[in-house]
Design an enzyme around this catalytic site. Structure first.
Site, PDB file in Angstrom:
ATOM      1  CG  ASP A 163      -1.879  -1.089   1.394  1.00 56.47           C
ATOM      2  OD1 ASP A 163      -2.412  -1.414   0.064  1.00 56.47           O
ATOM      3  OD2 ASP A 163      -2.495  -1.410   2.471  1.00 56.47           O
ATOM      4  CE  LYS A 164       0.455   8.602  -1.727  1.00 59.18           C
ATOM      5  NZ  LYS A 164      -0.415   9.633  -2.107  1.00 59.18           N
TER       6      LYS A 164
END
Length: 299
Positions: free
Chosen positions: A142-143
């Site tokens: 995830d970012k």
């Protein structure tokens, strides 16, 4: 650097965004509309809205912006050989553009914010195979998740690593700060998850099998420091499972975690047999300062 291109409209009338979508099928209409709204498209030298009606002979100039990479790929690499490289991904960096257009047209990776993919394509490491599918990605983070990530340099390695993940031969360990005091020292969460109604991914009997092993490293009055091992590799698995257990990851706004500077989830290590040497390898990176500070300052 930017790449400017001029197209001349010929016809009776057409919306600006539709004209560009028809002439640039490799780019989504949404992406083109964003460029127009950002002032990257002009008609006869003037900025216009996406619905602007074009007339015969109008000159449409598009400025295809390139990402100005603020991060050097070499600064992220912690291991490299002729077949793969391993990075310490910083929190806040997208692995790849959100629009899937870049997979068919890599140039699209340079439109918008900096991503790991844009770093790789802008300055590929030595022996990196030109045109390799998905820029060598074999998994993603995830970012806002930091830590260990593996990228293949060639298709043979990519296929082998993807199969390794599918066969659960990749042992990954994460650290997370979660909200609340987890009572059990260790446990296993075996709860299916999936995007069953078109909304966010969540725990559901209609989802796919998802298994997470966990143990508590330390506890405070309001938070717990966890060691997490995803046996399966579903999207958002650790976040969904900890939320389902009643202890969402700190900073996880999507799954109702308490506010924090960022998602307190860190990919600490990856352990596996090298696909060609069959030797066991393990890559480990400690959580970054913002993660450590959040734990230190938590009550």
């Amino acid at each position: 650097m930017s790449n400017k291109e001029t197209l001349t409209f010929s016809g009776t009338s057409a919306r600006l965004d539709l004209f560009l979508s028809e002439n640039k099928p490799d780019y989504s209409r949404g992406l083109i509309q964003n460029l127009i709204k950002q002032g990257k498209v002009t008609v006869n030298g003037k900025e216009r809205k996406p619905a602007w009606p074009l007339a015969e002979g109008d000159n449409v100039e598009i400025e295809w912006p390139s990402v100005e990479n603020k991060t050097g790929l070499k600064d992220l690499i912690i291991f490299e050989d002729k077949n793969m490289f391993v990075i310490n991904k910083p929190s806040g960096m997208l692995v790849h553009p959100q629009s899937p257009v870049w997979e068919e047209n890599p140039a699209a990776a340079f439109i918008g914010e900096e991503t790991l993919v844009s770093l790789i394509l802008a300055n590929p490491p030595k022996n990196f195979e030109k045109g390799i599918t998905r820029a060598g990605l074999v998994h993603r983070l995830d970012k806002d998740t930091s830590g260990v990530m593996i990228i293949a340099k060639n298709s043979k390695t990519q296929d082998a690593m993807v199969e390794m993940f599918a066969n659960r031969e990749m042992h990954k360990t994460y650290e997370a700060i979660v909200c609340g005091v987890v009572p059990d020292d260790k446990g296993i969460i075996n709860v299916p998850i999936g995007r069953v109604t078109g909304g966010k991914i969540k725990a559901s009997e209609l989802g796919r099998e998802a298994v997470t092993e966990y143990s508590v490293l330390q506890r405070k009055e309001t938070v717990s420091l966890m060691k997490l091992h995803p046996v399966t590799g579903r999207t958002n698995q650790l976040r969904v499972h900890m939320s389902w257990l009643g202890y969402p990851v700190l900073g996880d706004w999507l799954y109702k975690g308490a506010t924090a500077p960022r998602l307190m989830l860190h990919s600490k290590s990856a352990e596996f047999e090298h696909p060609f040497t069959s030797k066991p390898v393990k890559f480990t990176v400690a959580p970054p300062k913002d993660f450590k500070d959040s734990w230190k300052n938590a009550k």
